[in-house]
Design an enzyme around this catalytic site. Structure first.
Site, PDB file in Angstrom:
ATOM      1  N   HIS A  89       8.262 -10.453   3.285  1.00 54.69           N
ATOM      2  CA  HIS A  89       8.509  -9.017   3.078  1.00 54.69           C
ATOM      3  C   HIS A  89       7.211  -8.362   2.641  1.00 54.69           C
ATOM      4  O   HIS A  89       6.415  -8.958   1.900  1.00 54.69           O
ATOM      5  CB  HIS A  89       9.571  -8.825   1.991  1.00 54.69           C
ATOM      6  CG  HIS A  89       9.501  -7.497   1.303  1.00 54.69           C
ATOM      7  ND1 HIS A  89       8.893  -7.328   0.073  1.00 54.69           N
ATOM      8  CD2 HIS A  89       9.931  -6.266   1.678  1.00 54.69           C
ATOM      9  CE1 HIS A  89       8.968  -6.066  -0.291  1.00 54.69           C
ATOM     10  NE2 HIS A  89       9.587  -5.391   0.658  1.00 54.69           N
ATOM     11  N   ASN A  92       5.796  -4.106   1.792  1.00 55.91           N
ATOM     12  CA  ASN A  92       5.895  -2.656   1.913  1.00 55.91           C
ATOM     13  C   ASN A  92       4.848  -1.988   1.037  1.00 55.91           C
ATOM     14  O   ASN A  92       4.434  -2.539   0.004  1.00 55.91           O
ATOM     15  CB  ASN A  92       7.305  -2.143   1.576  1.00 55.91           C
ATOM     16  CG  ASN A  92       7.546  -2.054   0.088  1.00 55.91           C
ATOM     17  OD1 ASN A  92       7.213  -1.070  -0.563  1.00 55.91           O
ATOM     18  ND2 ASN A  92       8.129  -3.104  -0.477  1.00 55.91           N
ATOM     19  N   THR A  93       4.404  -0.827   1.473  1.00 53.16           N
ATOM     20  CA  THR A  93       3.575   0.038   0.631  1.00 53.16           C
ATOM     21  C   THR A  93       4.029   1.472   0.874  1.00 53.16           C
ATOM     22  O   THR A  93       4.529   1.797   1.949  1.00 53.16           O
ATOM     23  CB  THR A  93       2.063  -0.090   0.937  1.00 53.16           C
ATOM     24  OG1 THR A  93       1.828   0.179   2.324  1.00 53.16           O
ATOM     25  CG2 THR A  93       1.556  -1.478   0.594  1.00 53.16           C
ATOM     26  N   ARG A  94       3.847   2.320  -0.118  1.00 54.02           N
ATOM     27  CA  ARG A  94       4.386   3.670  -0.020  1.00 54.02           C
ATOM     28  C   ARG A  94       3.641   4.611  -0.970  1.00 54.02           C
ATOM     29  O   ARG A  94       3.024   4.175  -1.955  1.00 54.02           O
ATOM     30  CB  ARG A  94       5.880   3.688  -0.366  1.00 54.02           C
ATOM     31  CG  ARG A  94       6.170   3.195  -1.779  1.00 54.02           C
ATOM     32  CD  ARG A  94       7.638   2.930  -2.037  1.00 54.02           C
ATOM     33  NE  ARG A  94       7.842   2.307  -3.333  1.00 54.02           N
ATOM     34  CZ  ARG A  94       7.763   0.998  -3.557  1.00 54.02           C
ATOM     35  NH1 ARG A  94       7.493   0.167  -2.563  1.00 54.02           N
ATOM     36  NH2 ARG A  94       7.949   0.510  -4.770  1.00 54.02           N
ATOM     37  N   HIS A  96      12.243 -12.548   9.658  1.00 50.32           N
ATOM     38  CA  HIS A  96      13.048 -13.768   9.597  1.00 50.32           C
ATOM     39  C   HIS A  96      12.676 -14.611  10.813  1.00 50.32           C
ATOM     40  O   HIS A  96      12.700 -14.126  11.945  1.00 50.32           O
ATOM     41  CB  HIS A  96      14.542 -13.431   9.599  1.00 50.32           C
ATOM     42  CG  HIS A  96      14.969 -12.615   8.418  1.00 50.32           C
ATOM     43  ND1 HIS A  96      15.099 -13.156   7.156  1.00 50.32           N
ATOM     44  CD2 HIS A  96      15.291 -11.296   8.304  1.00 50.32           C
ATOM     45  CE1 HIS A  96      15.483 -12.211   6.313  1.00 50.32           C
ATOM     46  NE2 HIS A  96      15.599 -11.072   6.976  1.00 50.32           N
ATOM     47  N   SER A 156       7.556  -0.512   5.756  1.00 50.91           N
ATOM     48  CA  SER A 156       8.402  -1.579   5.240  1.00 50.91           C
ATOM     49  C   SER A 156       8.557  -2.644   6.320  1.00 50.91           C
ATOM     50  O   SER A 156       8.888  -2.325   7.468  1.00 50.91           O
ATOM     51  CB  SER A 156       9.769  -1.030   4.839  1.00 50.91           C
ATOM     52  OG  SER A 156      10.609  -2.060   4.358  1.00 50.91           O
ATOM     53  N   HIS A 187      -0.835 -16.647  -1.967  1.00 47.66           N
ATOM     54  CA  HIS A 187      -1.248 -16.039  -3.240  1.00 47.66           C
ATOM     55  C   HIS A 187      -2.760 -15.894  -3.336  1.00 47.66           C
ATOM     56  O   HIS A 187      -3.259 -14.918  -3.915  1.00 47.66           O
ATOM     57  CB  HIS A 187      -0.708 -16.856  -4.407  1.00 47.66           C
ATOM     58  CG  HIS A 187       0.722 -16.566  -4.729  1.00 47.66           C
ATOM     59  ND1 HIS A 187       1.081 -15.612  -5.644  1.00 47.66           N
ATOM     60  CD2 HIS A 187       1.876 -17.083  -4.239  1.00 47.66           C
ATOM     61  CE1 HIS A 187       2.417 -15.559  -5.726  1.00 47.66           C
ATOM     62  NE2 HIS A 187       2.918 -16.444  -4.877  1.00 47.66           N
ATOM     63  N   GLY A 193      19.900   9.575   2.183  1.00 44.36           N
ATOM     64  CA  GLY A 193      20.304   9.975   3.519  1.00 44.36           C
ATOM     65  C   GLY A 193      19.436   9.494   4.656  1.00 44.36           C
ATOM     66  O   GLY A 193      19.556   9.995   5.778  1.00 44.36           O
ATOM     67  N   HIS A 252      22.367 -13.050 -10.887  1.00 41.38           N
ATOM     68  CA  HIS A 252      23.642 -13.749 -10.742  1.00 41.38           C
ATOM     69  C   HIS A 252      23.477 -15.152 -10.159  1.00 41.38           C
ATOM     70  O   HIS A 252      24.411 -15.947 -10.205  1.00 41.38           O
ATOM     71  CB  HIS A 252      24.624 -12.923  -9.904  1.00 41.38           C
ATOM     72  CG  HIS A 252      24.253 -12.782  -8.462  1.00 41.38           C
ATOM     73  ND1 HIS A 252      23.497 -11.739  -7.991  1.00 41.38           N
ATOM     74  CD2 HIS A 252      24.549 -13.542  -7.377  1.00 41.38           C
ATOM     75  CE1 HIS A 252      23.341 -11.851  -6.681  1.00 41.38           C
ATOM     76  NE2 HIS A 252      23.973 -12.936  -6.282  1.00 41.38           N
TER      77      HIS A 252
END
Length: 289
Positions: free
Chosen positions: A125, A127-129, A115, A111, A159, A272, A189
């Protein structure tokens, strides 16, 4: 079963971390500035288990106050154990078979959130998992660009690189995963996206582990050419106090998304994992009007 595949995936995420950290420190060295070139600080992390047994952990790598990066984190993890009741129900709702009867899991990934010092250089940003349960496995991840001051050529470059890396695997992947990113990184929001998008995918299991792993590797490989091209174009561009104000307000938008909506943040805190590692994505400074 799947022990070899787990080991290969975890090793890949760690090697990708090493490559990105080296590239970012080299970028710091190339950039002229009065401040010392930034360097990553490393810290081992552990996942807390209910019974005190080993539940895995990871490596937290954070650079603060560099010439180019104001704060960047590149974390890797490999964790395992039993999912709590809320996580079991959430995964069952997503269609993960047998998770409420056998809540064992294993997960590994990388991850990254950056900034930047210069407001003309976008935050980013990636991430891969890989996730495994006794009855299922899948890959997920992606990357997205988050400029506070948008430049059409930067968005196009980012892109284009992602599209090229997706195309060799499936011509449908880029349009499909771009649309998913547009939906996923939307802030209800605020009624807007948090950036200019990228790609996002989850629950990827075509039945061919090798093919899905190869695609996930290419998502990781796409990151540096996609992002560094933008950084090199903008890192020396002059900026004003007004630009900095725009940057800080946009960072508030980024923080709102990650704390309220981001699936990875919720999962990490609920299971956790080290809270500082999970919240590494938050900006060092932000502002709200």
């Amino acid at each position: 079963m799947f022990e070899a595949e787990k080991a290969r995936a975890a090793t890949w995420f760690r090697s990708l971390r090493d490559e990105i950290v080296t590239a970012f420190e080299a970028l710091e060295d190339r950039h002229y500035g009065d401040a010392p070139a930034g360097r990553f600080e490393l810290r081992e992390t552990r996942r807390a288990s209910d019974d005190g047994s080993d539940a895995g952990g990871g490596l937290m790598s954070v650079m603060r106050g560099g010439r180019v990066f104001e704060k960047v984190g590149v974390n890797v993890s490999e964790v395992h154990g039993h999912l709590g009741e809320a996580a079991q129900k959430a995964m069952a709702a997503r269609g993960v078979p047998g998770i409420e009867q056998d809540p064992r899991f294993w997960a590994s990934g990388i991850s990254l959130v950056a900034h930047m010092q210069n407001p003309h250089v976008p935050a980013v940003h990636m991430n891969t998992r890989m996730f495994w349960t006794p009855n299922a496995w899948w890959f997920g991840g992606g990357s997205d660009l988050n400029p506070c001051i948008e430049y059409a050529e930067d968005t196009a470059h980012f892109h284009d690189v992602l599209r090229d890396h997706c195309a060799s695997h499936d011509p449908d992947y880029y349009p499909r995963f771009k649309a998913w990113a547009d939906e996923y990184f939307f802030i209800p929001h605020r009624g807007r996206a948090r950036g200019v998008g990228g790609i996002f995918y989850d629950d990827l299991n075509t039945g061919d582990w090798e093919a899905d792993f190869a695609f996930t590797q290419d998502v990781g490989r796409a990151f540096l050419p996609a992002f560094l091209g933008v950084v090199e174009r903008r890192r020396d561009q002059p900026w004003t106090d007004a630009d900095r104000e725009v940057q800080l307000i946009h960072r508030g938008l980024y923080a709102e998304y990650n704390l309220v909506y981001d699936r990875g943040t919720k999962f990490g805190l609920a299971t956790g994992h080290d809270a500082n590692a999970v919240l590494m994505s938050l900006p060092p400074l932000a502002k709200w009007v």
